[in-house]
Structure formats: structure tokens, C-alpha cells
Scaffold this motif. Structure first.
Motif, mmCIF file in Angstrom:
data_model
loop_
_atom_site.group_PDB
_atom_site.id
_atom_site.type_symbol
_atom_site.label_atom_id
_atom_site.label_comp_id
_atom_site.label_asym_id
_atom_site.label_seq_id
_atom_site.Cartn_x
_atom_site.Cartn_y
_atom_site.Cartn_z
ATOM 1 N N LYS A 196 -36.650 31.622 -45.808
ATOM 2 C CA LYS A 196 -36.421 30.294 -45.226
ATOM 3 C C LYS A 196 -37.726 29.768 -44.625
ATOM 4 C CE LYS A 196 -33.861 28.310 -41.319
ATOM 5 N NZ LYS A 196 -32.904 28.659 -40.232
ATOM 6 N N GLY A 197 -38.160 28.606 -45.086
ATOM 7 C CA GLY A 197 -39.414 28.031 -44.609
ATOM 8 C C GLY A 197 -40.648 28.700 -45.164
ATOM 9 N N GLY A 198 -40.478 29.689 -46.065
ATOM 10 C CA GLY A 198 -41.630 30.372 -46.653
ATOM 11 C C GLY A 198 -42.504 29.445 -47.479
ATOM 12 N N ILE A 199 -41.890 28.436 -48.072
ATOM 13 C CA ILE A 199 -42.640 27.333 -48.683
ATOM 14 C C ILE A 199 -42.684 26.240 -47.627
ATOM 15 C CG2 ILE A 199 -42.677 25.597 -50.512
ATOM 16 C CD1 ILE A 199 -41.187 27.580 -52.281
ATOM 17 N N PRO A 200 -43.839 25.970 -47.042
ATOM 18 C CA PRO A 200 -43.884 25.076 -45.881
ATOM 19 C C PRO A 200 -43.789 23.602 -46.251
ATOM 20 C CG PRO A 200 -46.093 25.820 -46.415
ATOM 21 C CD PRO A 200 -45.163 26.545 -47.350
ATOM 22 N N ALA A 201 -42.856 22.924 -45.650
ATOM 23 C CA ALA A 201 -42.770 21.464 -45.802
ATOM 24 C C ALA A 201 -43.934 20.820 -45.062
ATOM 25 C CB ALA A 201 -41.442 20.954 -45.241
ATOM 26 N N ILE A 202 -44.301 19.616 -45.493
ATOM 27 C CA ILE A 202 -45.327 18.844 -44.806
ATOM 28 C C ILE A 202 -44.641 17.942 -43.795
ATOM 29 C CG2 ILE A 202 -47.155 17.117 -45.068
ATOM 30 C CD1 ILE A 202 -47.677 18.218 -47.863
ATOM 31 N N ASP A 203 -44.919 18.198 -42.521
ATOM 32 C CA ASP A 203 -44.244 17.464 -41.455
ATOM 33 C C ASP A 203 -45.081 16.345 -40.858
ATOM 34 O OD1 ASP A 203 -41.884 18.998 -41.572
ATOM 35 O OD2 ASP A 203 -42.777 20.559 -40.321
ATOM 36 N N ASN A 204 -46.370 16.431 -41.007
ATOM 37 C CA ASN A 204 -47.268 15.405 -40.461
ATOM 38 C C ASN A 204 -48.196 14.924 -41.571
ATOM 39 O OD1 ASN A 204 -46.528 15.560 -37.506
ATOM 40 N ND2 ASN A 204 -47.136 17.688 -37.858
ATOM 41 N N PRO A 205 -47.636 14.198 -42.544
ATOM 42 C CA PRO A 205 -48.443 13.808 -43.708
ATOM 43 C C PRO A 205 -49.566 12.850 -43.335
ATOM 44 C CG PRO A 205 -46.338 12.642 -43.705
ATOM 45 C CD PRO A 205 -46.254 13.670 -42.613
ATOM 46 N N ARG A 206 -50.714 13.109 -43.926
ATOM 47 C CA ARG A 206 -51.851 12.214 -43.789
ATOM 48 C C ARG A 206 -52.054 11.492 -45.111
ATOM 49 N NH1 ARG A 206 -56.410 16.059 -40.821
ATOM 50 N NH2 ARG A 206 -55.178 16.586 -38.948
ATOM 51 N N PHE A 207 -52.552 10.272 -45.035
ATOM 52 C CA PHE A 207 -52.724 9.461 -46.232
ATOM 53 C C PHE A 207 -54.138 8.895 -46.292
ATOM 54 C CE2 PHE A 207 -48.223 9.564 -45.384
ATOM 55 C CZ PHE A 207 -47.656 9.685 -46.645
ATOM 56 N N VAL A 208 -54.574 8.672 -47.530
ATOM 57 C CA VAL A 208 -55.860 8.019 -47.758
ATOM 58 C C VAL A 208 -55.622 6.798 -48.640
ATOM 59 C CG1 VAL A 208 -57.180 10.160 -47.526
ATOM 60 C CG2 VAL A 208 -56.372 9.450 -49.796
ATOM 61 N N LYS A 209 -56.555 5.867 -48.586
ATOM 62 C CA LYS A 209 -56.474 4.706 -49.462
ATOM 63 C C LYS A 209 -56.755 5.118 -50.907
ATOM 64 C CE LYS A 209 -57.751 1.331 -45.920
ATOM 65 N NZ LYS A 209 -58.717 0.265 -45.530
ATOM 66 N N ALA A 210 -56.290 4.287 -51.838
ATOM 67 C CA ALA A 210 -56.423 4.618 -53.258
ATOM 68 C C ALA A 210 -57.872 4.927 -53.642
ATOM 69 C CB ALA A 210 -55.883 3.478 -54.118
ATOM 70 N N GLY A 211 -58.802 4.161 -53.114
ATOM 71 C CA GLY A 211 -60.199 4.351 -53.452
ATOM 72 C C GLY A 211 -60.793 5.642 -52.934
ATOM 73 N N LYS A 212 -60.117 6.273 -51.984
ATOM 74 C CA LYS A 212 -60.597 7.532 -51.413
ATOM 75 C C LYS A 212 -59.923 8.753 -52.033
ATOM 76 C CE LYS A 212 -63.264 5.640 -48.226
ATOM 77 N NZ LYS A 212 -64.739 5.852 -48.197
ATOM 78 N N ALA A 213 -59.005 8.531 -52.964
ATOM 79 C CA ALA A 213 -58.259 9.645 -53.569
ATOM 80 C C ALA A 213 -59.034 10.225 -54.743
ATOM 81 C CB ALA A 213 -56.874 9.170 -54.004
ATOM 82 N N SER A 214 -60.227 10.721 -54.474
ATOM 83 C CA SER A 214 -61.091 11.251 -55.537
ATOM 84 C C SER A 214 -60.552 12.547 -56.126
ATOM 85 C CB SER A 214 -62.507 11.479 -54.991
ATOM 86 O OG SER A 214 -62.478 12.359 -53.875
ATOM 87 N N LEU A 264 -50.894 10.544 -50.443
ATOM 88 C CA LEU A 264 -50.799 11.753 -49.635
ATOM 89 C C LEU A 264 -52.085 12.556 -49.771
ATOM 90 C CD1 LEU A 264 -49.014 13.621 -47.850
ATOM 91 C CD2 LEU A 264 -48.261 14.727 -49.984
ATOM 92 N N SER A 265 -52.692 12.884 -48.651
ATOM 93 C CA SER A 265 -53.977 13.580 -48.634
ATOM 94 C C SER A 265 -53.809 15.082 -48.846
ATOM 95 C CB SER A 265 -54.678 13.321 -47.298
ATOM 96 O OG SER A 265 -55.796 14.165 -47.139
ATOM 97 N N THR A 266 -54.852 15.708 -49.367
ATOM 98 C CA THR A 266 -54.873 17.165 -49.499
ATOM 99 C C THR A 266 -55.115 17.829 -48.142
ATOM 100 O OG1 THR A 266 -57.210 17.058 -50.096
ATOM 101 C CG2 THR A 266 -55.631 17.148 -51.910
ATOM 102 N N GLU A 267 -55.424 17.037 -47.129
ATOM 103 C CA GLU A 267 -55.577 17.571 -45.772
ATOM 104 C C GLU A 267 -54.181 17.730 -45.165
ATOM 105 O OE1 GLU A 267 -58.479 18.529 -44.429
ATOM 106 O OE2 GLU A 267 -59.409 18.007 -46.348
ATOM 107 N N THR A 268 -53.506 18.773 -45.590
ATOM 108 C CA THR A 268 -52.107 18.978 -45.220
ATOM 109 C C THR A 268 -51.941 19.874 -43.989
ATOM 110 O OG1 THR A 268 -51.921 20.911 -46.662
ATOM 111 C CG2 THR A 268 -51.403 18.746 -47.635
ATOM 112 N N GLY A 269 -53.020 20.552 -43.590
ATOM 113 C CA GLY A 269 -52.912 21.547 -42.531
ATOM 114 C C GLY A 269 -52.688 22.942 -43.069
ATOM 115 N N PHE A 270 -52.605 23.059 -44.417
ATOM 116 C CA PHE A 270 -52.414 24.360 -45.062
ATOM 117 C C PHE A 270 -53.546 24.610 -46.049
ATOM 118 C CE2 PHE A 270 -48.251 22.670 -43.964
ATOM 119 C CZ PHE A 270 -47.679 23.722 -43.259
ATOM 120 N N LYS A 271 -53.877 25.872 -46.257
ATOM 121 C CA LYS A 271 -54.905 26.233 -47.225
ATOM 122 C C LYS A 271 -54.233 26.532 -48.565
ATOM 123 C CE LYS A 271 -58.333 28.025 -43.965
ATOM 124 N NZ LYS A 271 -59.175 29.190 -43.580
#
Length: 247
Positions: free
Chosen positions: A47-65, A192-199
Motif C-alpha cells: 500500500k503506497g509502495g508506488i507513490p502518488a504525486i501529492d504536490n504536483p509542480r508544473f512548467v510552461k510548454a516551452g520549458k518542457a524540454s 507536469l514537471s519531472t521535479e516530483t520530489g522522487f528520484k
């Protein structure tokens, strides 16, 4: 077919070796569940072993490299806001607890089914958050809400056990599409940014081997004679009637 049966037996044996009873799995009470408890299987993670993203960060389209033009995304245009959720990220987390304005929204994705769905997380006027239960029904992810520990079926769009049993989820019109197409239609979109808080290595798909092989890892209750269990389809529900269209 023989390999499929062997895989199913291995996973079922592993499940029973965890010591879970038919009425309690991964810490969830399945007494009186809407589906047979022995058809609810452990996917492996706790349970919870696959971590949900609770505080999603976002970037603008032009920054989604980190996105290529043909990368798949789930797109949601709701309440005047457009957001894209890359499948490369959802493969590792399966659930994003988000908000569109004041309304809580949960984005869900099941890598085994390829099914992505979005729901309002406002239930009876109260905001709910969801996690990954580590359990599957018909090879599809079962969510759980952290407030009542009820289990919810993604594809059935309702709670199957717990205090909210039988209560439906209100689905939102999420779109499965390519990043290039979504960005063209919604140039103002956030991503949705790859800066999720998880590695996690979001460049790689942990399910590549599974997707390339014909066998399914977990048994399902119904198998079509016309289509392979991994056939990609479009499903339509309208006024209580269901139809499927191979893609």
C-alpha cells in the motif's frame, strides 16, 4: 498460452505467500466487496509502495524540454485550465492529486491497462486525496482514498469496498494524445514537471518488457475470443451501454 498460465500461477503463489487472507489484502478490508475478494490480486508493491504525486509542480510548454513531440500525455482542459500529464511520469506514480481552481481532481493511469482517467475528488462536498493500493482487479489499478480507506476501481469508476462502497466517481474528459498535438491545440498548457520530489528515471519506461510481450501478468475474469487481452481499444459508455472499438 502455457507461458501465460505459468506467469499467472507464479503471481498467485506469491500473493498467497504474503499471508493475506481473502477478506484482507494490503491492509484493506474486503468484507462485502462488490467484486469477489479472491479476484482482487496483489500487484507486488505494498500500500503506497508506488507513490502518488501529492504536490504536483508544473512548467510552461516551452520549458518542457524533457518531452519529445510524439511522447504520450494525458491532457485535461477543465475550468479554463489546460494541463498535460506525461505518461513517462505517470508510469512511475499512477496517481496525481491535483486541483483545478478550488476543485480537487485526481489523475489516474494504469500502466498494465494503458488506461488513463481523471475524476473529481470532491465527494459529497469534501476534498479527498488518493493513493495506489498495490492491488489490482482485472489487471487494473485499484485506488484508495486516504480519508476512509475505501478501495476504488479506476475502470468501474466507483468504490468497491469500504465506507464508500458503491459510490461513483465523476469522470472528467481527459484526452490520450501526443505532446505535439496537445501543445498545438493548447499552446498555453502547463505540463507536469519531472521535479516530483522522487528520484525516478523518467526517460525510461519500467513496463517496456511487459508491453513488448504478448502474455499478461495477471489473470482477468473475461477474455475475448476476438481480441488479444492487450489489444488497444477505445471504450464508450453512454446511458448505461458499453461498446469497444479497436484502435
Amino acid at each position: 498460452m502455457k507461458k501465460q498460465m505459468i506467469l499467472s500461477m507464479i503471481w498467485l503463489l506469491a500473493f498467497w505467500m504474503t499471508g493475506c487472507s481473502a477478506q484482507s489484502k494490503n491492509g484493506f478490508d474486503l468484507e462485502g466487496a462488490l467484486v469477489p475478494a479472491d479476484h482482487i490480486l496483489s500487484g507486488g508493491p505494498a500500500k503506497g509502495g508506488i507513490p502518488a504525486i501529492d504536490n504536483p509542480r508544473f512548467v510552461k510548454a516551452g520549458k518542457a524540454s524533457f518531452l519529445k513531440s510524439d511522447d504520450p500525455v494525458l491532457g485535461l482542459n477543465y475550468k479554463g485550465l489546460a494541463r498535460a500529464y506525461p505518461i513517462n511520469i505517470l508510469n512511475w506514480h499512477e496517481i496525481v492529486n491535483d486541483r483545478f481552481g478550488a476543485e480537487p481532481v485526481v489523475i489516474t493511469f494504469c500502466p498494465l491497462c494503458g488506461s488513463g482517467m481523471a475524476f473529481s475528488a470532491d465527494i459529497d462536498g469534501k476534498a479527498y486525496t488518493f493513493g495506489v493500493s498495490g492491488l489490482l482487479y482485472n489487471s487494473d489499478v485499484l485506488l484508495y482514498d486516504r480519508q476512509t480507506q475505501s478501495l476504488w476501481s479506476q475502470l468501474m469508476m466507483q468504490a468497491i469496498s469500504g465506507p464508500h462502497k458503491s459510490k461513483p466517481l465523476r469522470s472528467l474528459p481527459v484526452l490520450h494524445t501526443r505532446w505535439e498535438d496537445w501543445r498545438t491545440q493548447h499552446p498555453e498548457t502547463l505540463v507536469l514537471s519531472t521535479e516530483t520530489g522522487f528520484k525516478r528515471d523518467y526517460r525510461n519506461n519500467p513496463y517496456t518488457d511487459y508491453l513488448e510481450k504478448p502474455q499478461i501478468m495477471f489473470p482477468v475474469t473475461a477474455v475475448s475470443r476476438r481480441y488479444h487481452p492487450k489489444e488497444e481499444v477505445l471504450g464508450l459508455e453512454l446511458e448505461g451501454q458499453f461498446k469497444v472499438y479497436p484502435s
